[in-house]
Design a protein around this motif. Structure first.
Motif, PDB file in Angstrom:
ATOM      1  N   ILE A   1      -5.849  -5.273  -1.710  1.00 31.32           N
ATOM      2  CA  ILE A   1      -5.641  -4.742  -3.063  1.00 31.32           C
ATOM      3  C   ILE A   1      -6.572  -5.529  -3.972  1.00 31.32           C
ATOM      4  O   ILE A   1      -6.560  -6.763  -3.959  1.00 31.32           O
ATOM      5  CB  ILE A   1      -4.179  -4.947  -3.522  1.00 31.32           C
ATOM      6  CG1 ILE A   1      -3.197  -4.346  -2.515  1.00 31.32           C
ATOM      7  CG2 ILE A   1      -3.965  -4.374  -4.919  1.00 31.32           C
ATOM      8  CD1 ILE A   1      -3.241  -2.864  -2.377  1.00 31.32           C
TER       9      ILE A   1
ATOM     10  N   ILE B   1       2.777  -3.994  -8.000  1.00 30.81           N
ATOM     11  CA  ILE B   1       2.024  -5.129  -7.449  1.00 30.81           C
ATOM     12  C   ILE B   1       2.711  -6.451  -7.783  1.00 30.81           C
ATOM     13  O   ILE B   1       2.913  -7.304  -6.910  1.00 30.81           O
ATOM     14  CB  ILE B   1       0.567  -5.115  -7.966  1.00 30.81           C
ATOM     15  CG1 ILE B   1      -0.170  -3.882  -7.424  1.00 30.81           C
ATOM     16  CG2 ILE B   1      -0.159  -6.398  -7.557  1.00 30.81           C
ATOM     17  CD1 ILE B   1      -1.514  -3.624  -8.092  1.00 30.81           C
TER      18      ILE B   1
ATOM     19  N   LEU C   1      -7.500   0.106  -3.473  1.00 25.51           N
ATOM     20  CA  LEU C   1      -7.067  -0.521  -2.222  1.00 25.51           C
ATOM     21  C   LEU C   1      -7.893   0.002  -1.055  1.00 25.51           C
ATOM     22  O   LEU C   1      -8.532   1.052  -1.143  1.00 25.51           O
ATOM     23  CB  LEU C   1      -5.576  -0.268  -1.985  1.00 25.51           C
ATOM     24  CG  LEU C   1      -5.100   1.186  -1.933  1.00 25.51           C
ATOM     25  CD1 LEU C   1      -5.228   1.789  -0.548  1.00 25.51           C
ATOM     26  CD2 LEU C   1      -3.652   1.286  -2.399  1.00 25.51           C
TER      27      LEU C   1
ATOM     28  N   VAL D   1       0.846  -1.201   0.000  1.00 24.92           N
ATOM     29  CA  VAL D   1       0.000   0.000   0.000  1.00 24.92           C
ATOM     30  C   VAL D   1       0.879   1.249   0.000  1.00 24.92           C
ATOM     31  O   VAL D   1       0.612   2.222  -0.716  1.00 24.92           O
ATOM     32  CB  VAL D   1      -0.950   0.001   1.214  1.00 24.92           C
ATOM     33  CG1 VAL D   1      -1.716   1.316   1.286  1.00 24.92           C
ATOM     34  CG2 VAL D   1      -1.927  -1.167   1.122  1.00 24.92           C
TER      35      VAL D   1
END
Length: 454
Positions: free
Chosen positions: A396, A438, A406, A253
């Motif tokens: 996510i 990611i 998110l 995040v």
């Protein structure tokens, strides 16, 4: 005892250089009693100007040992020695950086022959190794190669030792690592910062954001900025007035928020992350014999890579690891230039796809697992990670292969309704940088993360 050394590097950004050659002469004050000289594969590109200067190129280093393979010898030959170098702050920093990458704390006392020469031989026209050696009649062979420069430094150091008969300057010049100190006007900023994962914002006196970063320990990272000696840290120290932060719990995040905030705010000291985060990608194709091949190449706007990497070196390391884990062929994965069978075939670690011996279907089933593990194209999934507090998790959301956003949820509430799930997340743009962040994070943390298909 002294370890007189010289290091040649790839050049490049501060603390991103790699060693290409190292020479160390162990000197007891009278004669050289041991030596170590080696080319080193830096696992990164050499800057063109460095190739021209040293003559060391990528081809020469292809079969050279990597740093971790020579690290033990370096530790042994420098043990209980004072490290001596011409501009020792550079060579010592490079060595410590390489050991830090291995997770090993390398600490030695140091002496700089540039500083010593200025004290003992004042009023010289130049204190560069080449010009100083010529002026003092020191023969230098193989200039700008580690062995030649280290030998010249040995001769220079002998001369300096003879000039300092009382050894007062030598003793006073030995540097011991000291814990960096924080300026008194910055200490109050550190006191209010948490030791948590999150994004931090460094502001100037006008309140403008001058730098944005992320860290698993915000207080520790800001302390590093406030004690650093590199140019960026010095700019931060001169301009900082306050620091604000946002806890995220999850590093993923934090990475995503950092990317968004830098592109939105364009802080003057964040030039690197304004551009794309990745340069290379993993691509696949089926060859004429029906086998699934992989390669690392420059990220293409026309083709979508399976996953992406910050540089070719990290991509090649990943593909080497996948080739070993899934028992694939080095030649088919473009990791071997062999025109016949690959090396692994000879040691029975490859089942013969390179010489058409292995069944295509069997081979491709193993190869397909690399794609399945590292691409989320057309998938609907949640990546669940740490939250900001006990009892909270971050999530996510990927929907039809697109990053949707998110959010955070309480562990006491099970989320299995897509509409409810989408209502709690903060929407975010699905771009290539976010995909790279990611995928890279999942690659590194797959064993720890919880991934749920929805």
């Amino acid at each position: 005892m002294y370890a007189i050394l010289d290091i040649e590097t790839t050049g490049g950004k501060f603390n991103e250089e790699g060693i290409t050659e190292i020479a160390i002469y162990k000197y007891d004050g009278h004669e050289v009693v041991d030596q170590f000289i080696s080319l080193v594969n830096p696992e990164r590109e050499i800057q063109p100007f460095v190739v021209n200067l040293t003559g060391i190129n990528q081809k020469m280093l292809r079969n050279a040992p990597k740093f971790y393979e020579v690290a033990k010898r370096i530790v042994e030959i420098t043990e209980d020695c004072i490290v001596v170098a011409h501009n020792s702050s550079f060579d010592y920093r490079i060595l410590r950086t390489e050991f830090k990458r291995l997770g090993f704390p390398f600490k030695r006392k140091t002496l700089c022959t540039v500083e010593l020469a200025k004290e003992l031989i004042p009023d010289m026209e130049s204190y560069s190794l080449g010009k100083l050696s010529r002026a003092l009649g020191i023969a230098v062979s193989d200039r700008h190669r580690a062995s030649g420069d280290a030998q010249a430094t040995v001769k220079l150091f002998k001369m300096l030792l003879n000039k300092d008969s009382g050894k007062k300057i030598i003793k006073a010049s030995v540097k011991v690592d000291e814990k960096p100190k924080i300026a008194s006007n910055l200490k109050h900023i550190i006191e209010d910062l948490p030791s948590d994962t999150g994004v931090y914002y460094i502001h100037n006196a006008a309140g403008d954001i001058i730098y944005i970063g992320k860290s698993n320990n915000i207080r520790k990272r800001i302390t590093q900025h406030f004690t650093g000696k590199d140019s960026k840290s010095k700019k931060i120290q001169a301009l900082v007035h306050s620091v604000s932060f946002e806890k995220t719990g999850s590093e993923l995040v934090a990475l995503l928020k950092e990317s968004v905030e830098i592109k939105k705010n364009k802080p003057p000291l964040n030039r690197a992350l304004r551009k794309s985060l990745f340069s290379h990608g993993l691509y696949s194709f089926v060859d004429a014999n029906g086998y699934l091949n992989f390669s690392i190449d420059h990220a293409s706007k026309k083709e979508t890579p399976i996953t992406t990497f910050s540089n070719r070196r990290s991509g090649t390391a990943f593909l080497n690891r996948m080739t070993e884990d899934f028992e694939l062929c080095e030649k088919l994965n473009h990791l071997s230039a062999s025109k016949t069978s690959c090396f692994n075939y000879g040691i029975q670690k490859c089942y013969g796809a390179c010489v058409l011996e292995e069944d295509v279907t069997t081979y491709n089933e193993r190869a397909q697992r690399i794609i399945d593990h590292n691409s989320y194209e057309d998938k609907n999934m949640m990546i669940i990670d740490r939250g900001r507090s006990v009892g909270e998790k971050s999530v996510i959301v990927i929907e039809e292969g697109q990053f949707r956003g998110l959010g955070f949820f309480d562990l006491n509430h099970q989320i299995n309704n897509r509409d409810v799930l989408l209502s709690i997340i903060t929407p975010m743009e699905n771009n290539k940088d976010h995909q790279h962040i990611i995928q890279s994070y999942v690659r590194r943390n797959r064993k720890r993360l919880k991934i749920v298909m929805i």
